[in-house]
Scaffold this active site. Structure first.
Site, PDB file in Angstrom:
ATOM      1  CG  ASP A  88      -2.261  -1.165   1.092  1.00 34.99           C
ATOM      2  OD1 ASP A  88      -2.326  -1.533   0.038  1.00 34.99           O
ATOM      3  OD2 ASP A  88      -2.755  -1.470   2.296  1.00 34.99           O
ATOM      4  CB  CYS A 129       2.212  -5.611   2.603  1.00 38.52           C
ATOM      5  SG  CYS A 129       1.301  -3.637   2.568  1.00 38.52           S
ATOM      6  CB  CYS A 201       3.402   0.670   8.063  1.00 41.59           C
ATOM      7  SG  CYS A 201       4.177   0.936   6.289  1.00 41.59           S
ATOM      8  CD  GLU A 451      -5.272   1.655   2.509  1.00 41.94           C
ATOM      9  OE1 GLU A 451      -5.499   0.600   3.207  1.00 41.94           O
ATOM     10  OE2 GLU A 451      -4.431   1.566   2.831  1.00 41.94           O
ATOM     11  CB  SER A 477      -3.605   4.034   5.201  1.00 41.53           C
ATOM     12  OG  SER A 477      -3.095   3.288   6.075  1.00 41.53           O
TER      13      SER A 477
END
Length: 574
Positions: A88, A129, A201, A451, A477
């Site tokens: 993403d 992810c 992330c 997103e 997101s």
């Protein structure tokens, strides 16, 4: 652990490895250097989303080798394979994001097809992810062979001018730069230091949210969601996952023994308690669907409403995934929920023990404020809230973790795609007090339910995060913050009320009451619906077209097949 001898005559791999009729199949295994002893053991698929697309997945191949070591030590024969991911952070803000949610289905479908085609007896899945985590777990539940899930680990935080930062800070820096509040030099400085290692992330965005889910729901071994991707300790968890899947095979523990209504409620609790991603409202119903369990967006949001928010994690809070790991990991949140009377402690997990038994020995860490006590939460209700009303009869969802304002009323400013809204934001062609509406971005209408992180981050970077609201039939997101409402249903593409809005229509949002309404009479809505015409999107062939033909509402998880309720057999019983 002790190596158990398995009777392959009762396992799926008997079709490719047992008896005279399997001689051609065995010849292929000999071609790959396998021995008779290896062919005689259970075959365990080791599925990863390894690729060179992004840091989320780059360490998974290493971890897969450790899984295979554990499988071999416990008497199995591992067979490694990979599937796709769409990352993403790279797909965000352009047409590539239309591929993201679709990839969840492709991941689940491709794992199913690989396991079916080669008759594997068990499965270990490693994912990095966002969409790959639910995609892999959906495949496990669908196939219902003994399975263990393992997260690839989070990225280490970046450092900029004495502060921890994540990729979200880069997205928000773009907004600050567009408004003249950041120089070219500082923007470049931030982008160079925000992501210093392999891993997903670092905040409580979708990947870390679903990693917490994997432990809470019982498909992952305790502790495996916590260690950052670069840590060598991940390899020990990977090896243990390989051993654990063989134990599950011996004990005949299958995913649908683990994924029940009560364990899904546990999963929703950890999302709420950690201020997790709104995308969990999409993925938990999809996982339930694979098991034939009714558990939609509204069921998820009912749990959110009853669960205290106790983990002070980004984007609404102050800390990143590594900080949670340093104070004890997901187990600390789960233990506090259990002791507070929220968690269903009797749910079975892949270890063969209940979640309460797994949490024995976990104590609340002193001298830290990453996780609060259940008696002194950040908020008495979860960090994610469900909404419903005349603008969203099928529901919508908003992340309130860290938000100061829970009520917003303003005139609509309508855009028929994300690009148009993003352009207006970057050019500062919007006003304080407006409700920005991005429509025709739902599962069917996008297609793919994009997103909107680029747009929301730009708004926040311009210092307007508390001054406007944004609603969409697309998604946000897990890194999004501000008054941003997604999953509005029915979506515009099927004639939902969001598709009937005009500039200036007054929209009222109350996250405390759980309502989202437009000040239009039923007669006016009916008249607009009569005049409404479906829009034709630009994807009239290929994977996105195919997805649009079968995908259902976000309310039910945006699923693409009838699910467990329609089954006449389960793969595991072939």
């Amino acid at each position: 652990m002790d190596v158990k001898v398995f009777d392959k005559s009762k396992l799926p791999s008997r079709y490719t490895s047992v008896g005279p009729a399997s001689a051609p199949h065995r010849s292929y295994y000999y071609a790959m250097g396998m021995t008779e002893a290896e062919i005689a053991r259970p075959f365990v698929g080791v599925a990863t989303t390894w690729n060179e697309a992004a840091p989320c997945n780059i360490s998974l191949s290493r971890q897969a080798q450790a899984v295979k070591k554990g499988v071999k030590a416990a008497g199995g024969t591992p067979r490694e394979f990979t599937t796709i991911t769409v990352t993403d952070g790279i797909a965000m803000g352009h047409q590539g994001m239309k591929s993201s949610l679709v990839s969840r289905e492709v991941i689940a479908d491709s794992i199913e097809l690989t396991v079916r085609g080669h008759c594997y007896d068990a499965l270990v899945g490693l994912a990095g992810c966002d969409k790959s985590l639910p995609g892999v777990m959906m495949a496990m539940i669908r196939l219902n062979i003994p399975s263990v899930f393992m997260y690839g680990g989070s990225i280490l935080p970046g450092r900029h001018r004495g502060k921890d930062i994540t990729v979200v800070d880069v997205f928000e820096a773009v907004g600050a730069h567009s408004s003249g509040n950041m120089s070219d030099e500082e923007l470049h400085e931030i982008e160079c230091v925000a992501c210093p290692s392999a891993g997903s992330c670092g905040g409580q965005f979708t990947a870390n949210t679903m990693a917490c889910v994997s432990e809470a729901i019982g498909l992952a071994i305790p502790g495996s969601a916590g260690a950052p991707a670069p840590y060598d300790s991940r390899d020990a968890y990977a090896e243990a996952s390989g051993e654990m899947v063989m134990q599950a095979l011996a004990q005949r523990i299958r995913p649908r023994d683990i994924v029940t209504r009560r364990s899904l409620e546990n999963a929703a609790m950890v999302v709420a308690a950690s201020g997790g991603s709104t995308n969990a409202g999409l993925h938990l119903p999809a996982m339930a669907h694979e098991a034939g369990i009714d558990f939609d967006l509204h069921d998820v949001c009912e749990i959110f409403k009853k669960t205290p928010y106790i983990a002070d994690l980004k984007p609404g809070g102050r800390y990143v995934a590594k900080d949670l790991f340093d104070v004890g990991g997901v187990a600390v949140i789960l233990r506090e929920l259990l002791d507070g009377g929220y968690l269903h402690g009797d749910c079975l997990t892949v270890t063969g023990k209940t979640i309460a038994e797994n949490l024995e020995g976990t104590t609340f860490p002193a001298n830290q404020d990453v996780v609060r006590r259940i008696t002194a939460p950040l908020s008495p209700t979860g960090g994610v809230v469900g909404l419903r009303g005349s603008l969203a009869p099928n529901g919508a969802i908003v992340k309130v973790a860290g938000m100061k304002k829970h009520v917003f009323t303003g005139p609509a400013r309508v855009f028929d795609c994300e690009e148009d809204c993003y352009k207006a934001v970057i050019e500062r062609k919007y006003k304080k007090g407006e409700v920005l509406v991005i429509r025709y971005e739902g599962p069917k209408g996008g297609p793919g339910m994009r997103e909107m992180l680029s747009t929301t981050s730009a708004i926040y970077g311009q210092g307007m995060g508390d001054e406007v609201a944004l609603i969409t039939d697309g998604r946000f997101s897990g890194a999004t913050r501000g008054f941003c409402i997604g999953h509005v249903g029915p979506e515009a593409a099927v004639g939902g009320p969001i598709g009937l809005l005009k500039d200036g229509d007054m929209i009222r949002i109350d996250a405390d009451k759980g309502t989202i309404d437009v000040d239009l009479s039923e007669a006016e809505l009916a008249a607009r619906r009569q005049a409404w015409k479906p829009r034709r999107h630009d994807f009239q062939s290929g994977a996105l077209w195919k997805y649009a033909q079968t995908v259902g509402d976000a309310e039910k998880g945006a699923v693409t097949h009838p699910g467990g309720k329609a089954e006449t057999h389960v793969y595991a019983d072939i």
